[in-house]
Structure formats: C-alpha cells, structure tokens
Design a protein around this motif. Sequence first.
Motif, mmCIF file in Angstrom:
data_model
loop_
_atom_site.group_PDB
_atom_site.id
_atom_site.type_symbol
_atom_site.label_atom_id
_atom_site.label_comp_id
_atom_site.label_asym_id
_atom_site.label_seq_id
_atom_site.Cartn_x
_atom_site.Cartn_y
_atom_site.Cartn_z
ATOM 1 N N GLU A 118 0.815 -1.216 0.000
ATOM 2 C CA GLU A 118 0.000 0.000 0.000
ATOM 3 C C GLU A 118 0.845 1.261 0.000
ATOM 4 O O GLU A 118 0.400 2.326 -0.414
ATOM 5 C CB GLU A 118 -0.965 0.002 1.194
ATOM 6 C CG GLU A 118 -0.351 0.343 2.529
ATOM 7 C CD GLU A 118 0.317 -0.834 3.237
ATOM 8 O OE1 GLU A 118 0.577 -0.718 4.445
ATOM 9 O OE2 GLU A 118 0.577 -1.861 2.582
ATOM 10 N N GLY A 119 2.084 1.135 0.470
ATOM 11 C CA GLY A 119 2.958 2.301 0.524
ATOM 12 C C GLY A 119 2.516 3.302 1.575
ATOM 13 O O GLY A 119 1.734 2.996 2.477
ATOM 14 N N ILE A 120 3.008 4.509 1.447
ATOM 15 C CA ILE A 120 2.680 5.588 2.386
ATOM 16 C C ILE A 120 1.484 6.365 1.837
ATOM 17 O O ILE A 120 1.490 6.815 0.696
ATOM 18 C CB ILE A 120 3.891 6.517 2.591
ATOM 19 C CG1 ILE A 120 5.056 5.721 3.200
ATOM 20 C CG2 ILE A 120 3.520 7.704 3.481
ATOM 21 C CD1 ILE A 120 6.375 6.462 3.211
ATOM 22 N N GLN A 137 4.545 13.186 -1.309
ATOM 23 C CA GLN A 137 5.104 11.857 -1.546
ATOM 24 C C GLN A 137 6.556 11.937 -2.019
ATOM 25 O O GLN A 137 6.954 12.874 -2.709
ATOM 26 C CB GLN A 137 4.264 11.099 -2.575
ATOM 27 C CG GLN A 137 2.844 10.805 -2.129
ATOM 28 C CD GLN A 137 2.796 9.987 -0.857
ATOM 29 O OE1 GLN A 137 3.591 9.063 -0.668
ATOM 30 N NE2 GLN A 137 1.868 10.328 0.022
ATOM 31 N N SER A 138 7.313 10.905 -1.664
ATOM 32 C CA SER A 138 8.722 10.850 -2.048
ATOM 33 C C SER A 138 8.907 9.974 -3.282
ATOM 34 O O SER A 138 8.069 9.125 -3.600
ATOM 35 C CB SER A 138 9.556 10.271 -0.907
ATOM 36 O OG SER A 138 9.234 8.904 -0.701
ATOM 37 N N GLU A 139 10.030 10.168 -3.934
ATOM 38 C CA GLU A 139 10.366 9.317 -5.077
ATOM 39 C C GLU A 139 10.558 7.873 -4.634
ATOM 40 O O GLU A 139 10.185 6.944 -5.354
ATOM 41 C CB GLU A 139 11.631 9.836 -5.761
ATOM 42 C CG GLU A 139 11.989 9.104 -7.030
ATOM 43 C CD GLU A 139 13.211 9.688 -7.725
ATOM 44 O OE1 GLU A 139 13.587 9.166 -8.797
ATOM 45 O OE2 GLU A 139 13.800 10.646 -7.201
ATOM 46 N N ASP A 140 11.102 7.674 -3.441
ATOM 47 C CA ASP A 140 11.289 6.320 -2.930
ATOM 48 C C ASP A 140 9.953 5.602 -2.758
ATOM 49 O O ASP A 140 9.833 4.405 -3.069
ATOM 50 C CB ASP A 140 12.035 6.342 -1.589
ATOM 51 C CG ASP A 140 13.526 6.608 -1.752
ATOM 52 O OD1 ASP A 140 14.035 6.496 -2.889
ATOM 53 O OD2 ASP A 140 14.177 6.926 -0.736
ATOM 54 N N ASN A 141 8.942 6.322 -2.268
ATOM 55 C CA ASN A 141 7.622 5.715 -2.102
ATOM 56 C C ASN A 141 7.016 5.368 -3.454
ATOM 57 O O ASN A 141 6.421 4.304 -3.630
ATOM 58 C CB ASN A 141 6.695 6.652 -1.322
ATOM 59 C CG ASN A 141 5.406 5.978 -0.891
ATOM 60 O OD1 ASN A 141 5.399 4.834 -0.442
ATOM 61 N ND2 ASN A 141 4.284 6.686 -1.040
ATOM 62 N N TRP A 142 7.179 6.275 -4.414
ATOM 63 C CA TRP A 142 6.712 5.990 -5.782
ATOM 64 C C TRP A 142 7.351 4.711 -6.312
ATOM 65 O O TRP A 142 6.680 3.815 -6.812
ATOM 66 C CB TRP A 142 7.029 7.165 -6.705
ATOM 67 C CG TRP A 142 6.799 6.872 -8.157
ATOM 68 C CD1 TRP A 142 7.684 6.288 -9.029
ATOM 69 C CD2 TRP A 142 5.609 7.108 -8.915
ATOM 70 N NE1 TRP A 142 7.117 6.151 -10.283
ATOM 71 C CE2 TRP A 142 5.842 6.647 -10.234
ATOM 72 C CE3 TRP A 142 4.369 7.663 -8.600
ATOM 73 C CZ2 TRP A 142 4.877 6.729 -11.240
ATOM 74 C CZ3 TRP A 142 3.414 7.748 -9.605
ATOM 75 C CH2 TRP A 142 3.661 7.286 -10.911
ATOM 76 N N ASN A 180 8.808 2.232 -4.742
ATOM 77 C CA ASN A 180 8.421 1.034 -3.997
ATOM 78 C C ASN A 180 7.052 0.527 -4.445
ATOM 79 O O ASN A 180 6.878 -0.669 -4.715
ATOM 80 C CB ASN A 180 8.401 1.339 -2.504
ATOM 81 C CG ASN A 180 7.970 0.153 -1.661
ATOM 82 O OD1 ASN A 180 8.378 -0.985 -1.907
ATOM 83 N ND2 ASN A 180 7.130 0.402 -0.673
ATOM 84 N N ILE A 181 6.080 1.425 -4.549
ATOM 85 C CA ILE A 181 4.716 1.020 -4.900
ATOM 86 C C ILE A 181 4.639 0.564 -6.355
ATOM 87 O O ILE A 181 4.086 -0.496 -6.655
ATOM 88 C CB ILE A 181 3.722 2.168 -4.643
ATOM 89 C CG1 ILE A 181 3.654 2.488 -3.151
ATOM 90 C CG2 ILE A 181 2.335 1.801 -5.167
ATOM 91 C CD1 ILE A 181 2.838 3.733 -2.827
ATOM 92 N N TYR A 230 -0.726 4.604 -5.232
ATOM 93 C CA TYR A 230 -1.373 3.287 -5.194
ATOM 94 C C TYR A 230 -2.369 3.169 -6.347
ATOM 95 O O TYR A 230 -2.396 2.166 -7.062
ATOM 96 C CB TYR A 230 -2.060 3.101 -3.848
ATOM 97 C CG TYR A 230 -2.761 1.771 -3.690
ATOM 98 C CD1 TYR A 230 -2.050 0.631 -3.332
ATOM 99 C CD2 TYR A 230 -4.135 1.658 -3.894
ATOM 100 C CE1 TYR A 230 -2.686 -0.590 -3.185
ATOM 101 C CE2 TYR A 230 -4.776 0.438 -3.749
ATOM 102 C CZ TYR A 230 -4.048 -0.679 -3.388
ATOM 103 O OH TYR A 230 -4.684 -1.887 -3.249
#
Length: 251
Positions: free
Chosen positions: A94-96, A103-108, A110-111, A156
């Motif tokens: 689901e990510g953050i 939102q961060s690039e890392d979250n992008w 990861n998802i 998401y």
Amino acid sequence: MKEFENKVALVTGGNSGIGQATALAFARKGAYVVIGSRRVEEGEQTVQLIKDAGSEAIFVKTDVTQAADVENLINKTVKAYGRLDYAFNNAGVEGIIGPSIEQSEDNWNNIIDTNLKGIWLSMKYEILPMLKQGGGAIVNNASVGGVIGIMYGSIYCASKHGVIGLTKAVALEQAQTGIRINAVCSGAIETPMAKRAYSTEEFHAHMLAKHPIGRFGQPEEVANAVIWLCSDGASFITGHPLLIDGGFTAQ
C-alpha cells in the motif's frame, strides 16, 4: 475428482491475507500450490497449513521486483511439478498514504515496482510454460483503486490502474493461445494490509461508509472469485477486471 486435481497453481504474496486464502482455496480444489513471497517464515507457515490439510505445496523466496527472482520462481515451479496451470499475481504494497505533493520518489518506486512491475515480470515468466503446455489462467490483483481515484492514495491508484491496463493488453496478446488473463478489483478486505492502511478510527469509519453492503470483505471472498476466474466456468472471460467491492463503485 477435485476440479484442479493434478494442476499447479502459483500464488505470489501467498503468505498472508488474500494470497494465503487463495493458496488454501487452490489446495482445497486439489491443486499443487507454489507460494512465492519475501517473508520466509510466513510463507513456510502457509505451506504447512496446506500440507496439514492433506495437499502438497512448496515455498520459494521471491522478490517480485527482481526479474531473476521471478524467473527462479517459475523455474522451480516447473522443476517441482512439471507445469504451471494457474497463477494469482497478488504480491503488493500500500505504501505511504498521503497528499501527492508530500510523496517521495522512494515511495513511488516502492509502490510502482511492487504492484505494477512485479505483475509485469510475473506474467512475462508465467506465460512461457503455459504456452508450451497449450493454456492456463492468470489472475492479477488490482483494486477498486484501479477503476476510481482514492484521495491520498494517488501512487497506489496509479499502480492499480496500470495493473488493469496491463491485464487487458496482455490478455489480448494471449487470447488465441489458450491463456486467459483477468484481474480482481476488491474493496476494503479484512487483511493485515487493510489494518495498516485504515489504522485510525476516523479513516476506518470513512472507508466502511464507502461500502453499501455495510462491512468490509473477507479474504476468502476474493479467493472464491480468483478460483472461479481460473475455472472452466469462466472459460469465455479474459481481459476483465472483476469488482468484488460490496457496492463501493456502484455509487
């Protein structure tokens, strides 16, 4: 004779929640089950549940964002059982949750890598043995977030919209090969992921109100849909995103 006896079913993310329920459902139908996930202890526990019920299963540690891992998963499946008949590409995150501008690039990464690239890689390698044997069925786990927008879930939703587009396109590519490819799009399901996502009472109540049926779904209800889409009962269905959402998107 059970419907899926002597058939082989693969479930990614089969260590908990919807994936575990689906792995157990495949086993009850008589299939040999292969579980691929990152969490070894939980994956082995699911394998033991299947064996305790009198069926056969193996676990292969797999990170679906890595091509080598996915290729290894398929190779070990074919080595163990000689074929691959059904696949439920369920691994996801689901990510953050939060406003897009925060939102961060890392979250992008990861998802998108897990939810979208992971399904692309899974299909890429699953289709190969299915082509050799003349058919199969693949179900990808999308979401209501693949057909509507959900506030604060922009990345998401982007990943799940991508899953539906990918499902439709690859289904068309394989339409005359005997391989059917569909997706399930669930509303809120009572899983560990949902508990993380709806951790506050306020957001839990907000999401519950989105479901006209008056409750969240159970993992087994999604598993039943996956099993049906893999069965001969769905033999004329491909490229379809099946909503299992308690009326969420009918509003």
